[in-house]
Design a protein around this motif. Sequence first.
Motif, PDB file in Angstrom:
ATOM      1  N   GLU A 121       7.653  31.487  29.402  1.00 12.89           N
ATOM      2  CA  GLU A 121       8.712  31.256  29.785  1.00 12.89           C
ATOM      3  C   GLU A 121       9.155  29.741  29.204  1.00 12.89           C
ATOM      4  O   GLU A 121      10.303  29.092  29.786  1.00 12.89           O
ATOM      5  N   ASP A 122       8.518  29.034  28.672  1.00  8.33           N
ATOM      6  CA  ASP A 122       8.548  27.674  28.161  1.00  8.33           C
ATOM      7  C   ASP A 122       8.625  26.572  29.322  1.00  8.33           C
ATOM      8  O   ASP A 122       9.560  25.709  29.602  1.00  8.33           O
ATOM      9  N   ARG A 123       8.028  26.962  30.413  1.00 10.68           N
ATOM     10  CA  ARG A 123       7.869  26.180  31.718  1.00 10.68           C
ATOM     11  C   ARG A 123       6.451  25.065  31.607  1.00 10.68           C
ATOM     12  O   ARG A 123       6.230  24.689  32.964  1.00 10.68           O
ATOM     13  N   ILE A 124       5.822  25.224  30.666  1.00 10.62           N
ATOM     14  CA  ILE A 124       4.617  24.305  30.832  1.00 10.62           C
ATOM     15  C   ILE A 124       4.927  23.108  29.787  1.00 10.62           C
ATOM     16  O   ILE A 124       5.637  23.242  28.559  1.00 10.62           O
ATOM     17  N   HIS A 125       4.910  21.810  30.359  1.00 10.19           N
ATOM     18  CA  HIS A 125       5.190  20.574  29.390  1.00 10.19           C
ATOM     19  C   HIS A 125       4.053  19.672  29.533  1.00 10.19           C
ATOM     20  O   HIS A 125       3.400  19.711  30.433  1.00 10.19           O
ATOM     21  N   VAL A 126       3.984  18.836  28.374  1.00 10.09           N
ATOM     22  CA  VAL A 126       2.980  17.654  28.396  1.00 10.09           C
ATOM     23  C   VAL A 126       3.706  16.302  28.024  1.00 10.09           C
ATOM     24  O   VAL A 126       4.413  16.125  27.272  1.00 10.09           O
ATOM     25  N   VAL A 127       3.237  15.273  28.960  1.00 10.28           N
ATOM     26  CA  VAL A 127       3.764  14.043  28.856  1.00 10.28           C
ATOM     27  C   VAL A 127       2.714  13.022  28.278  1.00 10.28           C
ATOM     28  O   VAL A 127       1.238  13.369  28.832  1.00 10.28           O
ATOM     29  N   SER A 128       2.903  12.236  27.611  1.00  9.61           N
ATOM     30  CA  SER A 128       1.682  11.347  26.823  1.00  9.61           C
ATOM     31  C   SER A 128       1.151  10.473  27.846  1.00  9.61           C
ATOM     32  O   SER A 128      -0.110  10.594  28.096  1.00  9.61           O
ATOM     33  N   SER A 129       1.949   9.803  28.792  1.00 12.03           N
ATOM     34  CA  SER A 129       1.515   9.024  29.976  1.00 12.03           C
ATOM     35  C   SER A 129       2.891   9.013  30.796  1.00 12.03           C
ATOM     36  O   SER A 129       3.824   8.853  30.355  1.00 12.03           O
ATOM     37  N   ILE A 130       2.251   9.011  32.044  1.00 12.05           N
ATOM     38  CA  ILE A 130       3.283   8.918  33.237  1.00 12.05           C
ATOM     39  C   ILE A 130       3.857   7.491  33.333  1.00 12.05           C
ATOM     40  O   ILE A 130       5.113   7.089  33.427  1.00 12.05           O
ATOM     41  N   THR A 131       2.969   6.692  33.656  1.00 11.37           N
ATOM     42  CA  THR A 131       3.361   5.343  33.930  1.00 11.37           C
ATOM     43  C   THR A 131       2.209   4.569  33.502  1.00 11.37           C
ATOM     44  O   THR A 131       0.955   4.881  33.967  1.00 11.37           O
ATOM     45  N   ASP A 132       2.355   3.273  33.437  1.00 12.36           N
ATOM     46  CA  ASP A 132       1.290   2.407  33.285  1.00 12.36           C
ATOM     47  C   ASP A 132       1.327   1.202  34.193  1.00 12.36           C
ATOM     48  O   ASP A 132       0.401   0.413  34.622  1.00 12.36           O
ATOM     49  N   ALA A 133       2.260   1.301  35.207  1.00 10.07           N
ATOM     50  CA  ALA A 133       2.493   0.402  36.216  1.00 10.07           C
ATOM     51  C   ALA A 133       2.811   1.425  37.449  1.00 10.07           C
ATOM     52  O   ALA A 133       3.562   2.158  37.284  1.00 10.07           O
ATOM     53  N   PRO A 134       2.419   0.796  38.422  1.00 13.74           N
ATOM     54  CA  PRO A 134       2.977   1.499  39.792  1.00 13.74           C
ATOM     55  C   PRO A 134       4.307   1.475  40.157  1.00 13.74           C
ATOM     56  O   PRO A 134       4.897   0.447  40.732  1.00 13.74           O
ATOM     57  N   THR A 135       5.161   2.452  39.545  1.00 13.23           N
ATOM     58  CA  THR A 135       6.553   2.394  39.749  1.00 13.23           C
ATOM     59  C   THR A 135       6.752   3.878  39.832  1.00 13.23           C
ATOM     60  O   THR A 135       6.900   4.653  38.863  1.00 13.23           O
ATOM     61  N   THR A 136       7.419   4.098  41.149  1.00 13.63           N
ATOM     62  CA  THR A 136       7.935   5.660  41.437  1.00 13.63           C
ATOM     63  C   THR A 136       9.043   6.091  40.568  1.00 13.63           C
ATOM     64  O   THR A 136       9.118   7.157  40.014  1.00 13.63           O
ATOM     65  N   LYS A 137      10.199   5.257  40.326  1.00 18.09           N
ATOM     66  CA  LYS A 137      11.404   5.516  39.662  1.00 18.09           C
ATOM     67  C   LYS A 137      11.003   5.967  38.180  1.00 18.09           C
ATOM     68  O   LYS A 137      11.353   6.761  37.740  1.00 18.09           O
ATOM     69  N   ASP A 161      -5.081   6.882  38.290  1.00 14.98           N
ATOM     70  CA  ASP A 161      -4.854   6.589  39.638  1.00 14.98           C
ATOM     71  C   ASP A 161      -3.536   6.107  39.820  1.00 14.98           C
ATOM     72  O   ASP A 161      -2.902   6.202  40.909  1.00 14.98           O
ATOM     73  N   ILE A 162      -3.075   5.585  38.970  1.00 10.65           N
ATOM     74  CA  ILE A 162      -1.676   4.700  38.846  1.00 10.65           C
ATOM     75  C   ILE A 162      -0.637   5.524  38.851  1.00 10.65           C
ATOM     76  O   ILE A 162       0.425   5.783  39.782  1.00 10.65           O
ATOM     77  N   ALA A 163      -0.716   6.618  38.152  1.00  6.94           N
ATOM     78  CA  ALA A 163       0.300   7.889  38.228  1.00  6.94           C
ATOM     79  C   ALA A 163       0.284   8.738  39.431  1.00  6.94           C
ATOM     80  O   ALA A 163       1.642   8.882  40.091  1.00  6.94           O
ATOM     81  N   TRP A 164      -1.030   8.698  40.023  1.00  8.57           N
ATOM     82  CA  TRP A 164      -1.019   9.420  41.381  1.00  8.57           C
ATOM     83  C   TRP A 164      -0.341   8.753  42.514  1.00  8.57           C
ATOM     84  O   TRP A 164       0.403   9.095  43.433  1.00  8.57           O
ATOM     85  N   ARG A 165      -0.487   7.459  42.343  1.00 10.46           N
ATOM     86  CA  ARG A 165      -0.072   6.721  43.792  1.00 10.46           C
ATOM     87  C   ARG A 165       1.516   6.343  43.390  1.00 10.46           C
ATOM     88  O   ARG A 165       2.428   6.150  44.217  1.00 10.46           O
ATOM     89  N   SER A 166       1.973   6.651  42.272  1.00 11.11           N
ATOM     90  CA  SER A 166       3.403   6.434  42.119  1.00 11.11           C
ATOM     91  C   SER A 166       4.351   7.678  42.425  1.00 11.11           C
ATOM     92  O   SER A 166       5.146   7.675  42.755  1.00 11.11           O
ATOM     93  N   ASN A 172       9.691  17.099  46.464  1.00 15.55           N
ATOM     94  CA  ASN A 172       9.859  18.139  45.489  1.00 15.55           C
ATOM     95  C   ASN A 172       8.814  18.137  44.059  1.00 15.55           C
ATOM     96  O   ASN A 172       8.792  18.890  43.650  1.00 15.55           O
ATOM     97  N   LEU A 173       7.857  17.184  44.494  1.00 14.64           N
ATOM     98  CA  LEU A 173       6.756  17.200  43.437  1.00 14.64           C
ATOM     99  C   LEU A 173       5.356  17.486  44.146  1.00 14.64           C
ATOM    100  O   LEU A 173       5.085  16.704  45.215  1.00 14.64           O
ATOM    101  N   HIS A 174       4.746  18.228  43.537  1.00 13.92           N
ATOM    102  CA  HIS A 174       3.366  18.490  44.002  1.00 13.92           C
ATOM    103  C   HIS A 174       2.315  17.915  42.910  1.00 13.92           C
ATOM    104  O   HIS A 174       2.179  18.359  41.885  1.00 13.92           O
ATOM    105  N   LEU A 175       1.244  17.124  43.367  1.00 10.07           N
ATOM    106  CA  LEU A 175       0.348  16.653  42.569  1.00 10.07           C
ATOM    107  C   LEU A 175      -1.050  17.429  42.574  1.00 10.07           C
ATOM    108  O   LEU A 175      -1.279  17.550  43.584  1.00 10.07           O
ATOM    109  N   ILE A 176      -1.713  17.748  41.554  1.00  5.50           N
ATOM    110  CA  ILE A 176      -2.994  18.243  41.590  1.00  5.50           C
ATOM    111  C   ILE A 176      -3.807  17.897  40.317  1.00  5.50           C
ATOM    112  O   ILE A 176      -3.151  17.454  39.214  1.00  5.50           O
ATOM    113  N   VAL A 177      -4.935  17.581  40.434  1.00  8.52           N
ATOM    114  CA  VAL A 177      -5.988  17.053  39.406  1.00  8.52           C
ATOM    115  C   VAL A 177      -6.271  18.510  38.660  1.00  8.52           C
ATOM    116  O   VAL A 177      -6.283  19.651  39.116  1.00  8.52           O
ATOM    117  N   ASN A 178      -6.570  18.586  37.366  1.00  5.58           N
ATOM    118  CA  ASN A 178      -6.716  19.549  36.214  1.00  5.58           C
ATOM    119  C   ASN A 178      -8.022  20.299  36.627  1.00  5.58           C
ATOM    120  O   ASN A 178      -7.946  21.732  36.534  1.00  5.58           O
TER     121      ASN A 178
END
Length: 226
Positions: A121-137, A161-166, A172-178
């Motif tokens: 259903e094309d609902r799996i996506h991949v991002v190279s890196s979420i963030t390099d600094a602790p910024t939620t926005k 760890d930085i992406a997790w803390r951000s 409406n976001l659920h975080l989980i480790v692979n």
Amino acid sequence: MALTIDIKSPDGTKVGDVTLPAEIFDVQANVPLIHQVVVAQLAAARQGTAKTKNRGEVSGSGKKPFAQKGTGRARQGSVRAPLQRHGGVSHGPVPRKYDQRTPKKMIAAALKGVLSDRQREDRIHVVSSITDAPTTKGAISAVRQFSDRKNLLVVLSRSEDIAWRSLRNAENLHLIVNDQLNAYDLLVSDDVVFSESAIREFIAGPTSPKVAATAVARESEVEVSA
């Protein structure tokens, strides 16, 4: 047969692709199997601590509430009987375990089936890196670029760890480790966003402690010889 999915940067630019093995992301989904595994997972999450007091546990004497005969009422033998006010509960819940035995092969098959369904259903996506600094926005912008659907599952590696803390407090976001990915979390999410490191570690599979120790020992030997 292998599947290819684009890897995008946080700003939406394609920076590469990753190959998804068909034996994980393109298998036939077994709906009854998935249902059984999800029910077992939800059952295992139950505490099972509900408890009521029976007539032998509630406070009160053994005195009869009224005379056996002459009152015109049904006979009663104790003020602690379930029919009496403040009496014990008959057939009430007691502490128990709700765990169901689920073989590891069934859990793995259910996970592959749900992943394959999401991929088709094309609902799996991949991002190279979420963030390099602790910024939620910025982190939310990076994972929300793929879909405007409500519930999003973000899969990270343990080193991010930085992406997790951000993202840990985002709505409406659920975080989980692979290595904890499961069928239930996939089913209740509209889209799944992997970080590049998380999906590569997931595809590579778990590494046993013995194999990891051997690899470290070999690297040490190479460094010493060099």
